[in-house]
Design a protein around this motif. Structure first.
Motif, PDB file in Angstrom:
ATOM      1  N   GLY A  70      54.161 -21.886  39.541  1.00  0.00           N
ATOM      2  CA  GLY A  70      52.814 -21.332  39.336  1.00  0.00           C
ATOM      3  C   GLY A  70      52.440 -20.970  40.843  1.00  0.00           C
ATOM      4  O   GLY A  70      52.138 -21.931  41.530  1.00  0.00           O
ATOM      5  N   SER A  71      52.261 -19.582  40.733  1.00  0.00           N
ATOM      6  CA  SER A  71      52.036 -19.377  42.311  1.00  0.00           C
ATOM      7  C   SER A  71      50.615 -18.498  42.151  1.00  0.00           C
ATOM      8  O   SER A  71      50.406 -17.426  41.388  1.00  0.00           O
ATOM      9  CB  SER A  71      52.790 -18.495  42.758  1.00  0.00           C
ATOM     10  N   ILE A  72      49.585 -18.662  43.285  1.00  0.00           N
ATOM     11  CA  ILE A  72      48.250 -18.296  43.225  1.00  0.00           C
ATOM     12  C   ILE A  72      48.232 -16.865  44.244  1.00  0.00           C
ATOM     13  O   ILE A  72      48.077 -15.764  43.815  1.00  0.00           O
ATOM     14  CB  ILE A  72      46.913 -19.106  43.635  1.00  0.00           C
ATOM     15  N   GLU A  73      49.109 -17.064  45.424  1.00  0.00           N
ATOM     16  CA  GLU A  73      48.957 -16.169  46.470  1.00  0.00           C
ATOM     17  C   GLU A  73      50.420 -15.362  46.616  1.00  0.00           C
ATOM     18  O   GLU A  73      50.800 -14.828  47.581  1.00  0.00           O
ATOM     19  CB  GLU A  73      48.383 -16.740  47.638  1.00  0.00           C
ATOM     20  N   GLY A  74      51.645 -15.867  45.908  1.00  0.00           N
ATOM     21  CA  GLY A  74      52.735 -15.530  45.758  1.00  0.00           C
ATOM     22  C   GLY A  74      53.829 -16.372  46.669  1.00  0.00           C
ATOM     23  O   GLY A  74      54.972 -15.978  46.597  1.00  0.00           O
ATOM     24  N   GLN A  75      53.131 -17.207  47.495  1.00  0.00           N
ATOM     25  CA  GLN A  75      54.397 -18.108  48.140  1.00  0.00           C
ATOM     26  C   GLN A  75      55.285 -18.768  47.432  1.00  0.00           C
ATOM     27  O   GLN A  75      56.351 -18.796  47.789  1.00  0.00           O
ATOM     28  CB  GLN A  75      53.519 -18.698  49.478  1.00  0.00           C
ATOM     29  N   THR A  76      54.650 -19.437  46.700  1.00  0.00           N
ATOM     30  CA  THR A  76      55.367 -20.363  45.876  1.00  0.00           C
ATOM     31  C   THR A  76      56.578 -19.638  45.038  1.00  0.00           C
ATOM     32  O   THR A  76      57.648 -19.938  44.753  1.00  0.00           O
ATOM     33  CB  THR A  76      54.317 -21.081  44.990  1.00  0.00           C
ATOM     34  N   ARG A  77      55.957 -18.399  44.398  1.00  0.00           N
ATOM     35  CA  ARG A  77      57.135 -17.358  43.808  1.00  0.00           C
ATOM     36  C   ARG A  77      58.270 -17.067  44.727  1.00  0.00           C
ATOM     37  O   ARG A  77      59.143 -17.355  44.380  1.00  0.00           O
ATOM     38  CB  ARG A  77      56.259 -16.314  43.315  1.00  0.00           C
TER      39      ARG A  77
ATOM     40  N   LEU B  57      49.637 -26.384  53.108  1.00  0.00           N
ATOM     41  CA  LEU B  57      49.571 -26.287  54.314  1.00  0.00           C
ATOM     42  C   LEU B  57      49.271 -27.578  55.048  1.00  0.00           C
ATOM     43  O   LEU B  57      49.712 -27.882  56.124  1.00  0.00           O
ATOM     44  CB  LEU B  57      48.335 -25.286  54.663  1.00  0.00           C
ATOM     45  N   ALA B  58      48.846 -28.602  54.245  1.00  0.00           N
ATOM     46  CA  ALA B  58      48.449 -29.877  54.787  1.00  0.00           C
ATOM     47  C   ALA B  58      49.817 -30.585  55.458  1.00  0.00           C
ATOM     48  O   ALA B  58      49.624 -31.479  55.952  1.00  0.00           O
ATOM     49  CB  ALA B  58      47.708 -30.623  53.677  1.00  0.00           C
ATOM     50  N   VAL B  59      50.936 -30.174  54.992  1.00  0.00           N
ATOM     51  CA  VAL B  59      52.292 -30.782  54.934  1.00  0.00           C
ATOM     52  C   VAL B  59      52.541 -30.650  56.546  1.00  0.00           C
ATOM     53  O   VAL B  59      53.326 -31.355  56.877  1.00  0.00           O
ATOM     54  CB  VAL B  59      53.383 -30.199  54.144  1.00  0.00           C
TER      55      VAL B  59
ATOM     56  N   PRO C 115      52.041 -24.709  44.261  1.00  0.00           N
ATOM     57  CA  PRO C 115      50.964 -24.999  45.252  1.00  0.00           C
ATOM     58  C   PRO C 115      49.862 -25.579  45.156  1.00  0.00           C
ATOM     59  O   PRO C 115      49.287 -25.850  44.234  1.00  0.00           O
ATOM     60  CB  PRO C 115      50.880 -23.350  45.643  1.00  0.00           C
ATOM     61  N   ILE C 116      49.153 -26.251  46.441  1.00  0.00           N
ATOM     62  CA  ILE C 116      48.172 -26.804  46.433  1.00  0.00           C
ATOM     63  C   ILE C 116      46.803 -25.915  46.727  1.00  0.00           C
ATOM     64  O   ILE C 116      47.034 -25.213  47.733  1.00  0.00           O
ATOM     65  CB  ILE C 116      47.952 -28.187  47.197  1.00  0.00           C
ATOM     66  N   HIS C 117      45.959 -25.889  45.652  1.00  0.00           N
ATOM     67  CA  HIS C 117      44.748 -24.902  46.119  1.00  0.00           C
ATOM     68  C   HIS C 117      43.389 -25.802  46.024  1.00  0.00           C
ATOM     69  O   HIS C 117      43.310 -26.497  44.801  1.00  0.00           O
ATOM     70  CB  HIS C 117      44.806 -23.719  45.258  1.00  0.00           C
ATOM     71  N   GLU C 118      42.608 -25.983  47.029  1.00  0.00           N
ATOM     72  CA  GLU C 118      41.465 -26.838  46.721  1.00  0.00           C
ATOM     73  C   GLU C 118      42.005 -28.196  46.053  1.00  0.00           C
ATOM     74  O   GLU C 118      41.306 -28.829  45.417  1.00  0.00           O
ATOM     75  CB  GLU C 118      40.462 -25.987  46.046  1.00  0.00           C
ATOM     76  N   HIS C 119      42.756 -28.826  46.801  1.00  0.00           N
ATOM     77  CA  HIS C 119      43.355 -30.101  46.441  1.00  0.00           C
ATOM     78  C   HIS C 119      43.823 -30.332  44.973  1.00  0.00           C
ATOM     79  O   HIS C 119      43.811 -31.422  44.451  1.00  0.00           O
ATOM     80  CB  HIS C 119      42.174 -31.430  46.708  1.00  0.00           C
ATOM     81  N   HIS C 120      44.269 -29.190  44.432  1.00  0.00           N
ATOM     82  CA  HIS C 120      44.772 -29.351  43.022  1.00  0.00           C
ATOM     83  C   HIS C 120      46.049 -28.273  42.743  1.00  0.00           C
ATOM     84  O   HIS C 120      46.140 -27.415  43.508  1.00  0.00           O
ATOM     85  CB  HIS C 120      43.724 -28.866  41.933  1.00  0.00           C
TER      86      HIS C 120
ATOM     87  N   GLY D  40      53.772 -23.797  53.168  1.00  0.00           N
ATOM     88  CA  GLY D  40      53.631 -22.446  52.361  1.00  0.00           C
ATOM     89  C   GLY D  40      53.214 -21.376  53.423  1.00  0.00           C
ATOM     90  O   GLY D  40      53.721 -21.310  54.493  1.00  0.00           O
ATOM     91  N   ALA D  41      52.062 -20.532  53.263  1.00  0.00           N
ATOM     92  CA  ALA D  41      51.837 -19.392  54.036  1.00  0.00           C
ATOM     93  C   ALA D  41      50.332 -19.350  54.042  1.00  0.00           C
ATOM     94  O   ALA D  41      49.631 -19.798  53.111  1.00  0.00           O
ATOM     95  CB  ALA D  41      52.565 -18.188  53.588  1.00  0.00           C
ATOM     96  N   LEU D  42      49.932 -18.688  54.889  1.00  0.00           N
ATOM     97  CA  LEU D  42      48.367 -18.101  55.191  1.00  0.00           C
ATOM     98  C   LEU D  42      48.422 -16.777  55.083  1.00  0.00           C
ATOM     99  O   LEU D  42      48.729 -16.170  56.220  1.00  0.00           O
ATOM    100  CB  LEU D  42      48.073 -18.877  56.667  1.00  0.00           C
TER     101      LEU D  42
HETATM  102  C1  LIG Z   1      41.686 -20.959  48.421  1.00  0.00           C
HETATM  103  C2  LIG Z   1      43.003 -21.733  48.931  1.00  0.00           C
HETATM  104  C3  LIG Z   1      42.674 -23.194  49.108  1.00  0.00           C
HETATM  105  C4  LIG Z   1      43.612 -24.014  49.641  1.00  0.00           C
HETATM  106  N1  LIG Z   1      43.584 -25.220  49.605  1.00  0.00           N
HETATM  107  C5  LIG Z   1      44.583 -25.973  50.176  1.00  0.00           C
HETATM  108  C6  LIG Z   1      44.188 -27.560  50.066  1.00  0.00           C
HETATM  109  O1  LIG Z   1      43.702 -28.155  49.477  1.00  0.00           O
HETATM  110  N2  LIG Z   1      45.583 -28.219  50.605  1.00  0.00           N
HETATM  111  C7  LIG Z   1      46.573 -27.452  51.368  1.00  0.00           C
HETATM  112  O2  LIG Z   1      47.146 -28.226  51.859  1.00  0.00           O
HETATM  113  N3  LIG Z   1      46.668 -26.213  51.152  1.00  0.00           N
HETATM  114  C8  LIG Z   1      45.789 -25.179  50.694  1.00  0.00           C
HETATM  115  N4  LIG Z   1      45.794 -24.075  50.791  1.00  0.00           N
HETATM  116  C9  LIG Z   1      46.953 -23.589  51.151  1.00  0.00           C
HETATM  117  C10 LIG Z   1      48.036 -23.154  50.047  1.00  0.00           C
HETATM  118  O3  LIG Z   1      48.542 -24.435  49.677  1.00  0.00           O
HETATM  119  C11 LIG Z   1      49.190 -22.166  50.851  1.00  0.00           C
HETATM  120  O4  LIG Z   1      48.627 -21.193  51.318  1.00  0.00           O
HETATM  121  C12 LIG Z   1      50.194 -21.945  49.810  1.00  0.00           C
HETATM  122  O5  LIG Z   1      51.238 -21.013  50.653  1.00  0.00           O
HETATM  123  C13 LIG Z   1      49.500 -21.047  48.657  1.00  0.00           C
HETATM  124  O6  LIG Z   1      50.675 -20.874  47.697  1.00  0.00           O
HETATM  125  P1  LIG Z   1      50.788 -19.738  46.869  1.00  0.00           P
HETATM  126  O7  LIG Z   1      50.954 -18.601  47.548  1.00  0.00           O
HETATM  127  O8  LIG Z   1      52.064 -19.996  45.881  1.00  0.00           O
HETATM  128  O9  LIG Z   1      49.602 -19.875  45.858  1.00  0.00           O
HETATM  129  C14 LIG Z   1      44.953 -23.297  50.140  1.00  0.00           C
HETATM  130  C15 LIG Z   1      44.812 -21.946  50.161  1.00  0.00           C
HETATM  131  C16 LIG Z   1      44.007 -21.103  49.569  1.00  0.00           C
HETATM  132  C17 LIG Z   1      43.998 -19.575  49.758  1.00  0.00           C
END
Ligand SMILES: Cc1cc2nc3c(=O)[nH]c(=O)nc-3n(C[C@H](O)[C@H](O)[C@H](O)COP(=O)(O)O)c2cc1C
Length: 185
Positions: free
Chosen positions: A9-16, A91-93, A58-63, A127-129
């Motif tokens: 499940g990817s929100i921004e594409g990096q996990t995909r 990213l916390a890793v 991926p972790i987004h906002e601790h979930h 992941g990625a920023l």
């Molecule tokens: C809105 C937002 C919230 C995030 N929250 C966290 C977080 O709580 N902890 C963390 O380590 N990384 C966090 N990240 C970083 C993501 O885990 C990282 O960008 C990852 O590559 C996203 O994967 P995705 O592209 O598959 O969604 C966050 C990124 C975004 C954009």
């Protein structure tokens, strides 16, 4: 030849992107893959009875994403049989702080416990920023977080932190030690 289900499940594409790379590696090692985007699939779809399962989230906002949670929960009984690997993307890793490492491990283990899946291997992947792809609010929030963490804050560019070599090594170890011995048995 075995079949490996790779769900994400990817929100921004990096996990995909990470899971596509995992699939390429598994195929290069001589196995079949079924790549599942959990945000698009229905939990009621037929389970392909894979010989191994790899899930990326991926972790987004601790979930972790709700779609991954729903997918694992729907298939947790079937997933308890084949060997499993969980890829937690964050990213916390990259933090050097012990507290951050402990928090990440806790997040992954409490998530897996809540969905009823016990994979043999758990990996924390950077992941990625993607500053250039975020909307104004996400860019602002991420910049604040990265500034506090001493990370990059130039929002005119994106940053990819995934260690592709280490990822491929993890996949190879998983296939050799968890999948191939069971296939040979
Ligand atoms: C809105 C937002 C919230 C995030 N929250 C966290 C977080 O709580 N902890 C963390 O380590 N990384 C966090 N990240 C970083 C993501 O885990 C990282 O960008 C990852 O590559 C996203 O994967 P995705 O592209 O598959 O969604 C966050 C990124 C975004 C954009």
């Amino acid at each position: 030849m075995s079949t490996v289900l790779i769900g994400y499940g990817s929100i921004e594409g990096q996990t995909r992107k990470i899971c596509q790379r995992v699939a390429q590696k598994v195929e290069a090692l001589g196995h079949r893959t079924v790549l599942v985007d959990t945000t698009e699939r229905s939990e009621k779809e037929e389970w392909p009875n894979p010989d191994a399962v790899i899930i990326g989230a991926p972790i987004h906002e601790h979930h972790y994403p709700a779609a991954v949670r729903r997918y694992i929960k729907a298939h947790s009984e079937a997933m308890s049989k084949p060997p499993g690997m969980f890829l937690s993307v964050s990213l916390a890793v990259m933090s050097d702080e012990e507290d951050d490492k402990t928090a990440l491990q806790h997040l992954a283990s409490s998530f897996l416990e809540s969905v009823g899946w016990q994979p043999a291997d758990i990996h924390q992947i950077a992941g990625a920023l993607k500053y250039t792809e975020y909307n104004f609010f996400k860019r602002f929030i991420m910049k604040q977080i990265l500034r506090a963490a001493g990370g990059p804050t130039d929002t005119h560019q994106d940053y990819e932190f995934t260690d592709w070599e280490a990822l491929e090594k993890n996949v190879e170890d998983f296939v050799r030690t968890r999948l191939e011995p069971s296939a040979a048995a």
